[in-house]
Design an enzyme around this catalytic site. Structure first.
Site, short mmCIF file in Angstrom:
data_model
loop_
_atom_site.label_atom_id
_atom_site.label_comp_id
_atom_site.label_asym_id
_atom_site.label_seq_id
_atom_site.Cartn_x
_atom_site.Cartn_y
_atom_site.Cartn_z
N CYS A 123 0.78 -1.42 -0.10
CA CYS A 123 -0.14 0.04 0.05
C CYS A 123 0.94 1.22 -0.20
CB CYS A 123 -0.73 -0.02 1.32
SG CYS A 123 -1.83 1.51 1.12
N CYS A 136 -2.27 -0.05 9.61
CA CYS A 136 -1.41 -1.35 9.50
C CYS A 136 -0.19 -1.22 10.16
CB CYS A 136 -1.16 -1.56 8.10
SG CYS A 136 -2.70 -2.01 7.10
N PHE A 156 -22.37 -13.77 25.06
CA PHE A 156 -21.87 -12.48 24.28
C PHE A 156 -22.28 -12.73 22.68
CE2 PHE A 156 -18.99 -13.03 28.02
CZ PHE A 156 -18.97 -12.01 28.54
N CYS A 187 -10.56 -12.57 21.06
CA CYS A 187 -9.64 -11.65 20.33
C CYS A 187 -8.48 -11.01 21.13
CB CYS A 187 -10.49 -10.36 19.88
SG CYS A 187 -11.27 -9.52 21.21
#
Length: 405
Positions: free
Chosen positions: A57, A66, A267, A361
């Site tokens: 990119c 990023c 959740f 996560c």
């Protein structure tokens, strides 16, 4: 000063002796630069790593979205695997990771952009690393093609609705047929401005525009497809980052619960797992946001061929399901936020539940919660790494725990 990078930290920055941090570096590299407050802000690469690649990119040098585009895909995959392994080892857990699933480029279906008016138009994009400087990113290689095709439309929305007082925030989600946009920190709504926004939406490609919590206009339903159910989430509601990552996680939870006929989904969000699992099992979905539960239930009622799905609005941090409540189910799916689910895990450990499908996560809190389950007589059947936050330091896991008979 010259520095040899020894390892990567949890944010993806290289770390040398000191510790001294250097962004966009890799282990084994020799770098040079000025150091301020323990950080080399602009390292010059003297000896590059074999794992170094050209960032795909053109915005990577300035954008803070990023952190690992300078590393090969194999390096990033192995590093994220090691992050999970290290977190588990700190809890005395040694487990084989059976797979690493990485979402492809241009697959992120949700973005949080910031916008600011200028004399000649508007800036729209992301902030730089550890910076309040906003950078335009019209050629982003991370966001989906649908989001990026609407980039200039979103810029026009900033021109129309930003104030001079600060940055407007646009939460943009890819939905069927267009974009679902929720705006915060924009102009106050008055009659004239409402009319301007309402006129903007019909030819914009936006399916829904929500302005500081209020729905301004809608062109159809901004739905997500969870299994066979069409669900219209509340504006800005949690959603798995990529369709690829969601499919991987749903498949993992299907394998985790197996042929269980009754499942509780803790959740549950808007039904990412509840509704696909309802194809074969009765599901009870629990989440503390009432609007999410309403969206899930509405999607279930309109879908065909699903087993019964019931919902419950409940704060699982303060009021976790107790063992007698869990006794109604054959299996559990749990997908807590980054803080983990210590209170709920403690009750699962005391329950008679036989199978737990676990999505996390945060490898650190996952390892902490896994330790509790293992000490209570569960075994960790399998563990997979899911990387739907490509080129970032974030990493997710999917796992199956089963109680020893």
């Amino acid at each position: 000063m010259q520095l040899t990078i020894e390892r990567l930290g949890h944010q993806g920055d290289g770390i040398g002796q000191g510790p001294i941090y250097a962004a966009q570096t890799l282990p084994g590299e020799v770098v040079e630069g000025d150091i301020v407050d323990g950080r080399m802000s602009k390292p010059r690469i003297l000896t590059p790593s074999e794992d170094r690649v050209k960032a795909p990119c053109r915005h990577y040098s300035v954008c803070g979205g990023c952190s690992l585009q300078h590393a090969s895909d194999d390096f990033v995959s192995n590093w994220k695997r090691d992050v999970v392994v290290t977190a588990l080892k700190h809890q005395g857990i040694f487990a084989k990771i059976t797979a690493v699933h990485t979402s492809p480029p241009q697959s992120r279906r949700r973005a949080v952009f910031h916008g600011k008016r200028t004399k000649n138009g508007a800036h729209l994009g992301l902030f730089g690393r550890a910076s309040d400087i906003l950078h335009d990113i019209p050629s982003c290689k991370l966001m989906s093609a649908s989001i990026m095709s609407g980039f200039e439309t979103l810029r026009s929305l900033v021109v129309l609705g930003a104030t001079r007082r600060g940055h407007m925030t646009l939460t943009v989600t890819e939905v069927a047929g267009g974009l679902d946009v929720s705006v915060e920190n924009g102009k106050d709504l008055d009659l004239k401005f409402r009319s301007e926004l309402a006129s903007f939406v019909p030819n914009s490609g936006l399916i829904r525009l929500v302005w500081q919590g209020e729905v301004i206009a809608q062109n159809g339903l901004p739905y997500q497809l969870f299994g066979s159910a069409k669900v219209v989430p509340p504006a800005g509601a949690f959603l798995q980052a990529t369709s690829h990552g969601e499919a991987v996680l749903v498949d993992a939870m299907r394998r985790a619960v197996g042929d269980a006929k009754s499942v509780v989904d803790l959740f549950a969000g808007c039904g990412t797992f509840s509704l696909p699992l309802a194809q074969t099992a009765r599901v009870h979905a629990v989440e503390d946001v009432r609007e999410m539960m309403e969206a899930l239930e509405a999607g279930w009622r309109e879908a065909l061929g699903l087993k019964q799905v019931t919902t419950e609005t409940r704060d699982l941090f303060r009021r976790p399901l107790l063992p007698d409540e869990l006794a109604k189910f054959e299996a559990v799916v749990i997908d807590p936020p980054r803080a983990g689910a210590a209170a709920q895990i403690a009750e699962l450990a005391k329950s008679e539940i036989g199978v737990i499908g676990f999505v996390s996560c945060n490898p650190v809190t996952f390892a902490r919660d896994a330790r509790v389950l293992l000490d209570a007589g569960f075994v960790l059947d399998w563990l997979e790494v899911v990387d739907q936050f490509r080129w970032s330091s974030h990493v997710e896991v999917a796992a199956r725990f089963a109680r020893m008979s």
